[in-house]
Design a protein around this motif. Structure first.
Motif, mmCIF file in Angstrom:
data_model
loop_
_atom_site.group_PDB
_atom_site.id
_atom_site.type_symbol
_atom_site.label_atom_id
_atom_site.label_comp_id
_atom_site.label_asym_id
_atom_site.label_seq_id
_atom_site.Cartn_x
_atom_site.Cartn_y
_atom_site.Cartn_z
ATOM 1 N N MET A 42 54.052 35.754 34.437
ATOM 2 C CA MET A 42 52.647 35.667 34.377
ATOM 3 C C MET A 42 52.179 35.289 35.646
ATOM 4 S SD MET A 42 50.286 33.000 32.063
ATOM 5 C CE MET A 42 51.305 31.649 32.171
ATOM 6 N N ARG A 43 51.343 36.526 36.480
ATOM 7 C CA ARG A 43 50.921 36.132 37.742
ATOM 8 C C ARG A 43 49.428 35.615 37.614
ATOM 9 N NH1 ARG A 43 48.055 39.433 41.591
ATOM 10 N NH2 ARG A 43 47.355 40.847 40.076
ATOM 11 N N ILE A 44 49.254 34.511 38.610
ATOM 12 C CA ILE A 44 48.100 34.071 38.732
ATOM 13 C C ILE A 44 47.033 34.711 39.710
ATOM 14 C CG2 ILE A 44 46.793 32.052 39.517
ATOM 15 C CD1 ILE A 44 49.171 30.350 38.554
ATOM 16 N N ILE A 45 46.007 35.048 39.150
ATOM 17 C CA ILE A 45 45.113 35.785 40.171
ATOM 18 C C ILE A 45 44.129 34.828 41.223
ATOM 19 C CG2 ILE A 45 42.947 37.333 40.026
ATOM 20 C CD1 ILE A 45 43.771 38.208 37.171
ATOM 21 N N GLU A 46 44.467 35.284 42.478
ATOM 22 C CA GLU A 46 43.702 34.791 43.265
ATOM 23 C C GLU A 46 42.147 34.937 43.627
ATOM 24 O OE1 GLU A 46 45.315 32.089 45.052
ATOM 25 O OE2 GLU A 46 47.121 32.703 44.207
ATOM 26 N N VAL A 47 41.143 33.965 44.014
ATOM 27 C CA VAL A 47 39.809 34.056 43.949
ATOM 28 C C VAL A 47 39.471 35.662 44.616
ATOM 29 C CG1 VAL A 47 37.782 33.125 44.951
ATOM 30 C CG2 VAL A 47 39.660 31.798 44.241
ATOM 31 N N GLN A 48 40.068 35.894 45.707
ATOM 32 C CA GLN A 48 39.662 37.016 46.523
ATOM 33 C C GLN A 48 39.949 38.523 45.713
ATOM 34 O OE1 GLN A 48 41.877 34.935 47.745
ATOM 35 N NE2 GLN A 48 43.522 35.840 48.626
ATOM 36 N N ASN A 49 40.947 38.227 44.664
ATOM 37 C CA ASN A 49 41.413 39.530 44.004
ATOM 38 C C ASN A 49 40.895 39.534 42.700
ATOM 39 O OD1 ASN A 49 43.211 40.227 46.053
ATOM 40 N ND2 ASN A 49 44.689 38.974 45.384
ATOM 41 N N ARG A 50 40.041 38.777 42.175
ATOM 42 C CA ARG A 50 39.361 38.716 40.895
ATOM 43 C C ARG A 50 38.505 39.934 40.747
ATOM 44 N NH1 ARG A 50 37.747 32.403 40.652
ATOM 45 N NH2 ARG A 50 39.464 31.623 40.417
ATOM 46 N N PRO A 51 39.139 40.547 39.358
ATOM 47 C CA PRO A 51 38.068 41.821 39.197
ATOM 48 C C PRO A 51 36.607 41.428 38.765
ATOM 49 C CG PRO A 51 39.475 41.401 37.595
ATOM 50 C CD PRO A 51 39.773 40.494 38.509
ATOM 51 N N VAL A 52 35.742 41.970 38.684
ATOM 52 C CA VAL A 52 34.329 41.985 38.247
ATOM 53 C C VAL A 52 34.376 42.700 36.987
ATOM 54 C CG1 VAL A 52 31.868 42.225 38.488
ATOM 55 C CG2 VAL A 52 33.316 41.941 40.447
ATOM 56 N N LEU A 53 34.335 42.063 35.811
ATOM 57 C CA LEU A 53 34.361 42.625 34.574
ATOM 58 C C LEU A 53 33.096 42.789 33.882
ATOM 59 C CD1 LEU A 53 37.451 41.057 32.872
ATOM 60 C CD2 LEU A 53 37.486 43.202 34.281
#
Length: 169
Positions: free
Chosen positions: A1-12
């Motif tokens: 389970m990879r934690i998503i960093e702030v700068q890599n968050r997708p816009v859904l």
């Protein structure tokens, strides 16, 4: 389970829930109703209206009736600002946001902001009504309990969504 960093968050693009839509409509109708009530009462409203209530719900500061216009202005600014903020759930702080839970977390926090903004606007609508009634010398229904009750509801909602967010990890 990879934690998503702030700068890599997708816009859904997540569709609004029926709850969000219903809350927005009901609250806006109540708010518009309170503004219409203020406009209808404006000409007969006394020149002095309540500006502040003490801990016991008693009026301890009065002002000119123009001050009551601040309620709708503050309500509209807050509601619009929080509506804009709802559209950007990817910029909020999350604990352990992963690819698996990202959509549920975004939706949870967006609904939380929606509930909070509507609770605030409902309280502001009530405040408009209460201040008009108090200006006429009527006894106020909740008195001492209106602000504590509002804060209990507000913080209970926030707590509910935080617990829900933790469970979505």
């Amino acid at each position: 389970m990879r934690i998503i960093e702030v700068q890599n968050r997708p816009v859904l693009k997540i569709k609004k829930t029926p709850l969000e839509t219903a809350l927005n409509i009901a609250t806006l109708l109540l708010f518009i109703g309170s503004i219409l009530y203020l406009l209808m009462e404006w000409s007969s409203l006394p020149n002095r209206v309540p500006m502040h209530y003490n801990f016991f719900g008693e009026i301890d500061k009065w002002g000119s009736k123009g001050i009551i216009v601040l309620h709708p202005i503050i309500g509209a600014v807050l509601w619009i600002s929080l509506t804009v903020l709802e559209k950007f759930p990817h910029v909020y702080n999350y604990i352990n946001l992963t690819e698996k839970n990202i959509e549920q977390q975004y939706k949870n926090v967006r609904i939380m902001i929606n509930v909070i903004k509507n609770e605030i606007l409902i309280y502001i609508s009530y405040s408009i009504w209460k201040d008009i009634k108090a200006a006429y010398g009527h006894d106020i229904t909740f008195g001492t309990w209106d602000l504590p009750l509002f804060l209990i509801v507000l913080f209970s909602s926030i707590s509910f969504f935080i617990v829900r967010s933790i469970r979505l990890r």
